[in-house]
Design a protein around this motif. Structure first.
Motif, PDB file in Angstrom:
ATOM      1  N   LEU A 124      58.267 -39.926 -12.651  1.00  0.00           N
ATOM      2  CA  LEU A 124      58.519 -41.225 -13.267  1.00  0.00           C
ATOM      3  C   LEU A 124      60.002 -41.429 -13.501  1.00  0.00           C
ATOM      4  O   LEU A 124      60.748 -40.477 -13.719  1.00  0.00           O
ATOM      5  N   VAL A 125      60.408 -42.685 -13.457  1.00  0.00           N
ATOM      6  CA  VAL A 125      61.768 -43.047 -13.831  1.00  0.00           C
ATOM      7  C   VAL A 125      61.695 -44.354 -14.621  1.00  0.00           C
ATOM      8  O   VAL A 125      61.104 -45.326 -14.169  1.00  0.00           O
ATOM      9  N   PHE A 126      62.244 -44.313 -15.827  1.00  0.00           N
ATOM     10  CA  PHE A 126      62.284 -45.502 -16.674  1.00  0.00           C
ATOM     11  C   PHE A 126      63.723 -45.767 -17.083  1.00  0.00           C
ATOM     12  O   PHE A 126      64.527 -44.843 -17.193  1.00  0.00           O
ATOM     13  N   ASP A 127      64.030 -47.022 -17.326  1.00  0.00           N
ATOM     14  CA  ASP A 127      65.330 -47.413 -17.851  1.00  0.00           C
ATOM     15  C   ASP A 127      65.076 -48.023 -19.220  1.00  0.00           C
ATOM     16  O   ASP A 127      64.561 -49.136 -19.318  1.00  0.00           O
ATOM     17  N   GLY A 128      65.405 -47.279 -20.224  1.00  0.00           N
ATOM     18  CA  GLY A 128      65.161 -47.730 -21.589  1.00  0.00           C
ATOM     19  C   GLY A 128      64.391 -46.658 -22.338  1.00  0.00           C
ATOM     20  O   GLY A 128      63.872 -45.711 -21.756  1.00  0.00           O
ATOM     21  N   ASP A 129      64.327 -46.816 -23.624  1.00  0.00           N
ATOM     22  CA  ASP A 129      63.713 -45.819 -24.485  1.00  0.00           C
ATOM     23  C   ASP A 129      62.188 -45.870 -24.381  1.00  0.00           C
ATOM     24  O   ASP A 129      61.568 -46.860 -24.745  1.00  0.00           O
ATOM     25  N   ALA A 130      61.610 -44.799 -23.879  1.00  0.00           N
ATOM     26  CA  ALA A 130      60.156 -44.675 -23.803  1.00  0.00           C
ATOM     27  C   ALA A 130      59.677 -43.558 -24.728  1.00  0.00           C
ATOM     28  O   ALA A 130      58.548 -43.088 -24.608  1.00  0.00           O
ATOM     29  N   SER A 131      60.517 -43.142 -25.668  1.00  0.00           N
ATOM     30  CA  SER A 131      60.210 -41.986 -26.506  1.00  0.00           C
ATOM     31  C   SER A 131      58.965 -42.175 -27.371  1.00  0.00           C
ATOM     32  O   SER A 131      58.303 -41.192 -27.711  1.00  0.00           O
ATOM     33  N   ARG A 132      58.627 -43.395 -27.712  1.00  0.00           N
ATOM     34  CA  ARG A 132      57.423 -43.578 -28.537  1.00  0.00           C
ATOM     35  C   ARG A 132      56.145 -43.300 -27.746  1.00  0.00           C
ATOM     36  O   ARG A 132      55.068 -43.229 -28.302  1.00  0.00           O
TER      37      ARG A 132
END
Length: 134
Positions: free
Chosen positions: A52-60
């Motif tokens: 996976l690759v995300f741009d932005g906070d996915a920590s939740r």
């Protein structure tokens, strides 16, 4: 294209490649993270690699994302191939968006991947991938 036709096309796409880089849209929300993770888990069940690759906070969403590797934040998609275990080429899948620029840091993946596929439910989407289901 009908759902059945696209399901057949998706099945062929998933069986043709062994490594997949998967991205949703920037500032990932629950539906983007959920669908990316679900597809990655399906790909893993096929004994193939998914990252996976995300741009932005996915920590939740850490608990949801835990079973799927992610492209390190310091890595660019042009070097994503070196993070796969079984080879360095990959197919790119965009979910919950179909414009590469809406993926943020994954935008260039459409140019470096062997092939690309989009699944999106937003009617205003344009079709930029090799295979699209909008």
């Amino acid at each position: 294209m009908s759902r059945e036709e696209f399901a057949h096309q998706l099945n062929r796409f998933l069986h043709r490649y062994d490594r997949f880089l998967i991205s949703g849209h920037i500032r990932p929300d629950g539906d983007s993270v959920g669908v990316c993770t679900a597809l990655a888990l399906c790909i893993q069940q096929m004994n193939k690699e998914a990252m996976l690759v995300f741009d932005g906070d996915a920590s939740r969403y850490t608990q949801i994302l835990k079973p799927v590797p992610a492209l390190p934040e310091e890595a660019s998609v042009s070097e994503a191939g070196r993070y796969f275990k079984s080879g360095d080429t990959f197919a790119f899948i965009m979910l919950d968006c179909s414009e590469p620029e809406r993926t943020g840091r994954a935008a260039d993946a459409i140019m470096v991947a062997e092939a690309s596929l989009t699944i999106d439910h937003h009617v205003t989407s344009k079709e930029a991938a090799d295979f699209n289901y909008v």
